[in-house]
Design a protein around this motif. Structure first.
Motif, PDB file in Angstrom:
ATOM      1  N   HIS A 160       0.859  -1.183   0.000  1.00  0.00           N
ATOM      2  CA  HIS A 160       0.000   0.000   0.000  1.00  0.00           C
ATOM      3  C   HIS A 160       0.898   1.236   0.000  1.00  0.00           C
ATOM      4  CE1 HIS A 160      -3.753  -2.229   0.898  1.00  0.00           C
ATOM      5  NE2 HIS A 160      -2.933  -3.051   1.538  1.00  0.00           N
ATOM      6  N   THR A 161       0.844   2.013  -1.070  1.00  0.00           N
ATOM      7  CA  THR A 161       1.708   3.185  -1.189  1.00  0.00           C
ATOM      8  C   THR A 161       1.233   4.296  -0.258  1.00  0.00           C
ATOM      9  OG1 THR A 161       2.241   2.664  -3.484  1.00  0.00           O
ATOM     10  CG2 THR A 161       2.624   4.927  -2.760  1.00  0.00           C
ATOM     11  N   ILE A 162       2.159   4.796   0.546  1.00  0.00           N
ATOM     12  CA  ILE A 162       1.869   5.902   1.460  1.00  0.00           C
ATOM     13  C   ILE A 162       2.233   7.234   0.797  1.00  0.00           C
ATOM     14  CG2 ILE A 162       2.392   6.900   3.719  1.00  0.00           C
ATOM     15  CD1 ILE A 162       3.169   4.035   4.623  1.00  0.00           C
ATOM     16  N   ALA A 163       3.413   7.291   0.195  1.00  0.00           N
ATOM     17  CA  ALA A 163       3.868   8.526  -0.458  1.00  0.00           C
ATOM     18  C   ALA A 163       5.017   8.193  -1.402  1.00  0.00           C
ATOM     19  CB  ALA A 163       4.315   9.551   0.578  1.00  0.00           C
ATOM     20  N   GLU A 164       5.272   9.095  -2.340  1.00  0.00           N
ATOM     21  CA  GLU A 164       6.409   8.975  -3.255  1.00  0.00           C
ATOM     22  C   GLU A 164       7.183  10.287  -3.237  1.00  0.00           C
ATOM     23  OE1 GLU A 164       4.650   7.941  -7.010  1.00  0.00           O
ATOM     24  OE2 GLU A 164       5.115   5.816  -6.705  1.00  0.00           O
ATOM     25  N   LYS A 165       8.489  10.196  -3.027  1.00  0.00           N
ATOM     26  CA  LYS A 165       9.327  11.393  -2.993  1.00  0.00           C
ATOM     27  C   LYS A 165      10.685  11.085  -3.616  1.00  0.00           C
ATOM     28  CE  LYS A 165       7.413  13.963   0.912  1.00  0.00           C
ATOM     29  NZ  LYS A 165       7.768  14.740   2.121  1.00  0.00           N
ATOM     30  N   PRO A 166      11.344  12.115  -4.187  1.00  0.00           N
ATOM     31  CA  PRO A 166      12.634  11.872  -4.840  1.00  0.00           C
ATOM     32  C   PRO A 166      13.784  11.786  -3.837  1.00  0.00           C
ATOM     33  CG  PRO A 166      12.037  14.172  -5.035  1.00  0.00           C
ATOM     34  CD  PRO A 166      10.871  13.494  -4.367  1.00  0.00           C
ATOM     35  N   LEU A 167      14.859  11.143  -4.272  1.00  0.00           N
ATOM     36  CA  LEU A 167      16.109  11.196  -3.519  1.00  0.00           C
ATOM     37  C   LEU A 167      16.639  12.624  -3.547  1.00  0.00           C
ATOM     38  CD1 LEU A 167      17.868   8.007  -4.962  1.00  0.00           C
ATOM     39  CD2 LEU A 167      16.684   8.210  -2.772  1.00  0.00           C
ATOM     40  N   HIS A 168      17.426  12.996  -2.546  1.00  0.00           N
ATOM     41  CA  HIS A 168      18.040  14.318  -2.584  1.00  0.00           C
ATOM     42  C   HIS A 168      19.439  14.276  -1.970  1.00  0.00           C
ATOM     43  CE1 HIS A 168      15.593  14.903   1.319  1.00  0.00           C
ATOM     44  NE2 HIS A 168      16.831  14.675   1.677  1.00  0.00           N
ATOM     45  N   LEU A 169      20.159  15.341  -2.205  1.00  0.00           N
ATOM     46  CA  LEU A 169      21.531  15.478  -1.729  1.00  0.00           C
ATOM     47  C   LEU A 169      21.532  16.021  -0.308  1.00  0.00           C
ATOM     48  CD1 LEU A 169      24.688  15.794  -2.351  1.00  0.00           C
ATOM     49  CD2 LEU A 169      24.098  18.167  -2.934  1.00  0.00           C
ATOM     50  N   ILE A 170      22.461  15.540   0.513  1.00  0.00           N
ATOM     51  CA  ILE A 170      22.737  16.208   1.784  1.00  0.00           C
ATOM     52  C   ILE A 170      24.213  16.590   1.806  1.00  0.00           C
ATOM     53  CG2 ILE A 170      20.887  15.173   3.150  1.00  0.00           C
ATOM     54  CD1 ILE A 170      22.935  13.192   4.301  1.00  0.00           C
ATOM     55  N   CYS A 171      24.476  17.780   2.325  1.00  0.00           N
ATOM     56  CA  CYS A 171      25.858  18.256   2.451  1.00  0.00           C
ATOM     57  C   CYS A 171      25.941  19.185   3.650  1.00  0.00           C
ATOM     58  CB  CYS A 171      26.319  18.972   1.176  1.00  0.00           C
ATOM     59  SG  CYS A 171      25.350  20.425   0.738  1.00  0.00           S
ATOM     60  N   ALA A 172      27.140  19.432   4.101  1.00  0.00           N
ATOM     61  CA  ALA A 172      27.328  20.335   5.235  1.00  0.00           C
ATOM     62  C   ALA A 172      26.917  21.752   4.845  1.00  0.00           C
ATOM     63  CB  ALA A 172      28.784  20.308   5.688  1.00  0.00           C
ATOM     64  N   ARG A 173      26.413  22.496   5.807  1.00  0.00           N
ATOM     65  CA  ARG A 173      25.950  23.858   5.540  1.00  0.00           C
ATOM     66  C   ARG A 173      27.073  24.731   4.973  1.00  0.00           C
ATOM     67  NH1 ARG A 173      21.291  25.882   7.201  1.00  0.00           N
ATOM     68  NH2 ARG A 173      20.990  24.142   8.656  1.00  0.00           N
ATOM     69  N   SER A 174      28.315  24.407   5.315  1.00  0.00           N
ATOM     70  CA  SER A 174      29.465  25.188   4.843  1.00  0.00           C
ATOM     71  C   SER A 174      29.956  24.748   3.463  1.00  0.00           C
ATOM     72  CB  SER A 174      30.615  25.057   5.846  1.00  0.00           C
ATOM     73  OG  SER A 174      30.973  23.681   6.012  1.00  0.00           O
ATOM     74  N   HIS A 175      29.391  23.687   2.919  1.00  0.00           N
ATOM     75  CA  HIS A 175      29.837  23.164   1.620  1.00  0.00           C
ATOM     76  C   HIS A 175      29.339  24.074   0.496  1.00  0.00           C
ATOM     77  CE1 HIS A 175      30.367  20.428  -1.773  1.00  0.00           C
ATOM     78  NE2 HIS A 175      31.103  19.647  -0.982  1.00  0.00           N
ATOM     79  N   PRO A 176      30.136  24.289  -0.569  1.00  0.00           N
ATOM     80  CA  PRO A 176      29.704  25.151  -1.680  1.00  0.00           C
ATOM     81  C   PRO A 176      28.369  24.730  -2.300  1.00  0.00           C
ATOM     82  CG  PRO A 176      32.046  24.698  -1.852  1.00  0.00           C
ATOM     83  CD  PRO A 176      31.535  23.850  -0.727  1.00  0.00           C
ATOM     84  N   LEU A 177      28.087  23.423  -2.360  1.00  0.00           N
ATOM     85  CA  LEU A 177      26.834  22.968  -2.963  1.00  0.00           C
ATOM     86  C   LEU A 177      25.612  23.381  -2.140  1.00  0.00           C
ATOM     87  CD1 LEU A 177      27.807  19.360  -4.142  1.00  0.00           C
ATOM     88  CD2 LEU A 177      27.441  21.381  -5.578  1.00  0.00           C
ATOM     89  N   ALA A 178      25.834  23.711  -0.875  1.00  0.00           N
ATOM     90  CA  ALA A 178      24.720  24.109  -0.015  1.00  0.00           C
ATOM     91  C   ALA A 178      24.121  25.446  -0.438  1.00  0.00           C
ATOM     92  CB  ALA A 178      25.183  24.183   1.438  1.00  0.00           C
ATOM     93  N   GLN A 179      24.848  26.198  -1.257  1.00  0.00           N
ATOM     94  CA  GLN A 179      24.353  27.500  -1.714  1.00  0.00           C
ATOM     95  C   GLN A 179      23.390  27.366  -2.894  1.00  0.00           C
ATOM     96  OE1 GLN A 179      25.355  29.794   0.432  1.00  0.00           O
ATOM     97  NE2 GLN A 179      26.548  28.102   1.309  1.00  0.00           N
ATOM     98  N   SER A 180      23.287  26.169  -3.456  1.00  0.00           N
ATOM     99  CA  SER A 180      22.439  25.954  -4.634  1.00  0.00           C
ATOM    100  C   SER A 180      21.072  25.416  -4.226  1.00  0.00           C
ATOM    101  CB  SER A 180      23.104  24.955  -5.589  1.00  0.00           C
ATOM    102  OG  SER A 180      24.402  25.388  -5.948  1.00  0.00           O
ATOM    103  N   ASP A 181      20.049  25.815  -4.982  1.00  0.00           N
ATOM    104  CA  ASP A 181      18.714  25.249  -4.769  1.00  0.00           C
ATOM    105  C   ASP A 181      18.598  23.874  -5.415  1.00  0.00           C
ATOM    106  OD1 ASP A 181      17.808  27.500  -3.407  1.00  0.00           O
ATOM    107  OD2 ASP A 181      17.257  28.524  -5.267  1.00  0.00           O
ATOM    108  N   ARG A 182      19.303  23.703  -6.545  1.00  0.00           N
ATOM    109  CA  ARG A 182      19.258  22.442  -7.281  1.00  0.00           C
ATOM    110  C   ARG A 182      20.656  22.130  -7.797  1.00  0.00           C
ATOM    111  NH1 ARG A 182      15.175  22.964 -12.004  1.00  0.00           N
ATOM    112  NH2 ARG A 182      14.754  20.741 -11.684  1.00  0.00           N
ATOM    113  N   VAL A 183      20.965  20.844  -7.861  1.00  0.00           N
ATOM    114  CA  VAL A 183      22.243  20.424  -8.432  1.00  0.00           C
ATOM    115  C   VAL A 183      21.981  19.304  -9.432  1.00  0.00           C
ATOM    116  CG1 VAL A 183      23.599  21.054  -6.395  1.00  0.00           C
ATOM    117  CG2 VAL A 183      22.656  18.741  -6.593  1.00  0.00           C
ATOM    118  N   SER A 184      22.912  19.123 -10.359  1.00  0.00           N
ATOM    119  CA  SER A 184      22.829  18.004 -11.296  1.00  0.00           C
ATOM    120  C   SER A 184      23.738  16.887 -10.811  1.00  0.00           C
ATOM    121  CB  SER A 184      23.248  18.453 -12.696  1.00  0.00           C
ATOM    122  OG  SER A 184      24.650  18.728 -12.717  1.00  0.00           O
TER     123      SER A 184
END
Length: 296
Positions: A160-184
């Protein structure tokens, strides 16, 4: 010809009271009814159960051998009647729900506590198990169901499906990628990557995601639990990819989540035994879980 339950009941009452009159009083029926049923019982057995002696009935050798088995039958009858009373009183509405460790300290307590508030007569229990162990316990009746994501398609399970959501990135708040809303995915190819043990379905999904872009991922560290990935990311050991259901930001406030373009969605599901009659409590839980997608 075997005795039926009514004949055994009359035989038992006469054995206990020693007379037709007392047995009829005990069973709240007429004396002729007891006499007739007892006579039919003796006819079915093919031997005499009682000898008449000075107005009382004395058990024969055969009756002495038979009574122990009859008493065991009525012990089981009493157990069945006790179960009926428990069901009527809703004392047995306990739901044993399995889930992985990561879900047990993030999403599942919230889901089940909300359910518990709405249905105070039902007591959900959270049992931490690996997915395969949860399935085995559902099959054996030790669990009513399991909440899981990235589950193998077990043929004996109903999903029984409860919800579907995409995988996402986690990084430290100080990491350069943290400044982006989306990454490839290509933005991640040169990063120190915290992955998962190769046999885990989450790692296989990550491998497939990189493979779609002609890339391969080589983890610098491999973990088993998603919570471990969050902890290592907060420690500055690298970046990772996680599901959207096990959110540990309350424990790791220096970690941020970032959307990944084209990341696949994964399903959070409730697994129950296929073809098994569902209790009213389990039906309520299924109804609740399949209606809360927007709340997660």
């Amino acid at each position: 010809m075997p005795l039926n339950l009514r004949q055994m009941e009359v035989f038992r009452a006469v054995m206990r009271t020693g007379s037709i009159t007392a047995a009829a009083r005990m069973l709240n029926v007429s004396q002729p009814s007891v006499s007739e049923i007892l006579r039919y019982a003796e006819d079915r057995c093919g031997f005499q159960l009682f000898e008449r002696e000075k107005g009382r009935l004395r058990p024969t050798h055969y009756a002495d051998k038979l009574i122990d088995g009859v008493e065991r039958v009525f012990e089981q009858v009493d157990k069945v009647n006790g179960t009926v009373e428990e069901l009527k009183a809703e004392r047995n509405d306990v739901l044993n729900i399995g889930c992985t460790y990561s879900l047990s300290i993030s999403l599942v307590p919230k889901i089940l506590s909300d359910f518990d508030l709405r249905h105070p007569k039902i007591s959900p229990r959270i049992i931490v198990e690996r997915r395969a162990e949860s399935v085995a316990k559902i099959n054996s009746g030790l669990l009513d169901g399991a909440i899981s994501f990235l589950s193998d398609r077990y043929s004996e399970m109903e999903f029984h499906t409860i919800a579907e959501k995409p995988l996402h990135l986690i990084c430290a708040r100080s990491h350069p990628l943290a400044q982006s809303d989306r990454v490839s995915v290509r933005d991640l190819k040169d990063e120190r990557f915290i992955g998962y043990l190769p046999y885990l379905l989450l790692q296989k999904r990550i491998d497939a995601l990189f493979g779609q872009h002609g890339l391969s991922v080589r983890p610098t560290l491999e973990v088993e639990q998603i919570a471990q990935a969050w902890q290592l990311v907060q420690s500055g050991r690298g970046i990772s990819i996680v599901d959207s259901f096990c959110n540990f930001q309350v424990f790791f406030p220096d970690v941020v989540t970032v959307e990944i373009v084209g990341a696949p969605k994964i399903s959070l599901e409730l697994l129950v035994k296929k073809g098994k009659p569902q209790s009213p409590a389990l039906k309520l839980l299924i109804q609740k879980l399949t209606s809360i997608s927007s709340e997660l």
